[in-house]
Design a protein around this motif. Sequence first.
Motif, PDB file in Angstrom:
ATOM      1  N   ASN A   1      -2.384   5.230  -3.276  1.00 46.48           N
ATOM      2  CA  ASN A   1      -3.242   6.303  -2.784  1.00 46.48           C
ATOM      3  C   ASN A   1      -2.493   7.616  -2.960  1.00 46.48           C
ATOM      4  O   ASN A   1      -1.416   7.789  -2.394  1.00 46.48           O
ATOM      5  CB  ASN A   1      -3.576   6.062  -1.305  1.00 46.48           C
ATOM      6  N   GLU A   2      -3.049   8.522  -3.760  1.00 50.70           N
ATOM      7  CA  GLU A   2      -2.388   9.798  -4.010  1.00 50.70           C
ATOM      8  C   GLU A   2      -2.965  10.896  -3.113  1.00 50.70           C
ATOM      9  O   GLU A   2      -4.175  10.952  -2.894  1.00 50.70           O
ATOM     10  CB  GLU A   2      -2.560  10.196  -5.472  1.00 50.70           C
ATOM     11  N   THR A   3      -2.066  11.759  -2.636  1.00 55.86           N
ATOM     12  CA  THR A   3      -2.465  12.863  -1.775  1.00 55.86           C
ATOM     13  C   THR A   3      -1.849  14.163  -2.280  1.00 55.86           C
ATOM     14  O   THR A   3      -0.992  14.146  -3.166  1.00 55.86           O
ATOM     15  CB  THR A   3      -2.000  12.621  -0.327  1.00 55.86           C
ATOM     16  N   SER A   4      -2.247  15.267  -1.695  1.00 56.13           N
ATOM     17  CA  SER A   4      -1.703  16.587  -2.043  1.00 56.13           C
ATOM     18  C   SER A   4      -0.487  16.886  -1.182  1.00 56.13           C
ATOM     19  O   SER A   4      -0.281  16.286  -0.131  1.00 56.13           O
ATOM     20  CB  SER A   4      -2.765  17.666  -1.808  1.00 56.13           C
TER      21      SER A   4
ATOM     22  N   TYR B   1       0.861  -1.185   0.000  1.00 56.62           N
ATOM     23  CA  TYR B   1       0.000   0.000   0.000  1.00 56.62           C
ATOM     24  C   TYR B   1       0.895   1.231   0.000  1.00 56.62           C
ATOM     25  O   TYR B   1       1.623   1.468   0.959  1.00 56.62           O
ATOM     26  CB  TYR B   1      -0.921  -0.013   1.223  1.00 56.62           C
TER      27      TYR B   1
ATOM     28  N   GLU C   1       0.139  19.310   0.775  1.00 56.13           N
ATOM     29  CA  GLU C   1      -0.154  19.793   2.129  1.00 56.13           C
ATOM     30  C   GLU C   1      -0.523  18.671   3.101  1.00 56.13           C
ATOM     31  O   GLU C   1      -0.676  18.902   4.297  1.00 56.13           O
ATOM     32  CB  GLU C   1      -1.264  20.860   2.100  1.00 56.13           C
ATOM     33  N   ASP C   2      -0.616  17.458   2.615  1.00 61.31           N
ATOM     34  CA  ASP C   2      -0.986  16.312   3.449  1.00 61.31           C
ATOM     35  C   ASP C   2       0.213  15.637   4.108  1.00 61.31           C
ATOM     36  O   ASP C   2       0.068  14.559   4.690  1.00 61.31           O
ATOM     37  CB  ASP C   2      -1.756  15.286   2.609  1.00 61.31           C
ATOM     38  N   TRP C   3       1.409  16.250   4.033  1.00 67.39           N
ATOM     39  CA  TRP C   3       2.623  15.599   4.504  1.00 67.39           C
ATOM     40  C   TRP C   3       3.374  16.462   5.514  1.00 67.39           C
ATOM     41  O   TRP C   3       3.501  17.666   5.339  1.00 67.39           O
ATOM     42  CB  TRP C   3       3.565  15.328   3.334  1.00 67.39           C
TER      43      TRP C   3
ATOM     44  N   THR D   1       1.288   5.309  -0.330  1.00 67.15           N
ATOM     45  CA  THR D   1       0.703   6.639  -0.300  1.00 67.15           C
ATOM     46  C   THR D   1       1.768   7.589  -0.835  1.00 67.15           C
ATOM     47  O   THR D   1       2.915   7.570  -0.371  1.00 67.15           O
ATOM     48  CB  THR D   1       0.302   7.036   1.131  1.00 67.15           C
ATOM     49  N   CYS D   2       1.406   8.401  -1.819  1.00 68.86           N
ATOM     50  CA  CYS D   2       2.377   9.313  -2.431  1.00 68.86           C
ATOM     51  C   CYS D   2       1.657  10.559  -2.932  1.00 68.86           C
ATOM     52  O   CYS D   2       0.429  10.605  -2.966  1.00 68.86           O
ATOM     53  CB  CYS D   2       3.124   8.627  -3.567  1.00 68.86           C
ATOM     54  N   LYS D   3       2.458  11.534  -3.336  1.00 67.23           N
ATOM     55  CA  LYS D   3       1.855  12.751  -3.889  1.00 67.23           C
ATOM     56  C   LYS D   3       1.232  12.452  -5.240  1.00 67.23           C
ATOM     57  O   LYS D   3       1.657  11.535  -5.948  1.00 67.23           O
ATOM     58  CB  LYS D   3       2.872  13.878  -3.980  1.00 67.23           C
ATOM     59  N   GLU D   4       0.249  13.210  -5.581  1.00 68.04           N
ATOM     60  CA  GLU D   4      -0.423  13.037  -6.867  1.00 68.04           C
ATOM     61  C   GLU D   4       0.435  13.533  -8.013  1.00 68.04           C
ATOM     62  O   GLU D   4       1.414  14.239  -7.802  1.00 68.04           O
ATOM     63  CB  GLU D   4      -1.758  13.791  -6.838  1.00 68.04           C
TER      64      GLU D   4
END
Length: 127
Positions: A109-112, A70, A114-116, A72-75
């Motif tokens: 799962n891609e995030t922005s 799984y 500002e989510d880090w 999680t990374c930037k979009e």
Amino acid sequence: MPFVNIYLPAAFTRDVKQQISFSVHESLIDIFSVPEKDYFQVIHPVEPDNLIFPDEYFDIPHTANLVYVYITCKEGRTVEMKKALYAAIAKKISERTLVNADDVLIFLNETSLEDWSFGRGIAQMIK
């Protein structure tokens, strides 16, 4: 800046866990151009009774050696990059361990940005 969770059978040896970890990280470096030191992973050993899966899905057979990756990374990655990443991870794991490529499941799962936060309560990726 990916964060990777790897769920795998508790019976896997330390060496197998390391090979799986390295396979994922090297693929992220090669395909997503992740810096070498951007290596944040958690390996979750799972007892056999807690791994629940069908014998096959999408005509792909699965065994008790199932590994869930799984990420999680930037979009912002293309579909082609994502496909290449999945193929590279499965290939490297199957070449370095006894885990068949059929048993490597990958979820992205891609995030922005500002989510880090990488420490100190600071959002280092945004200005």
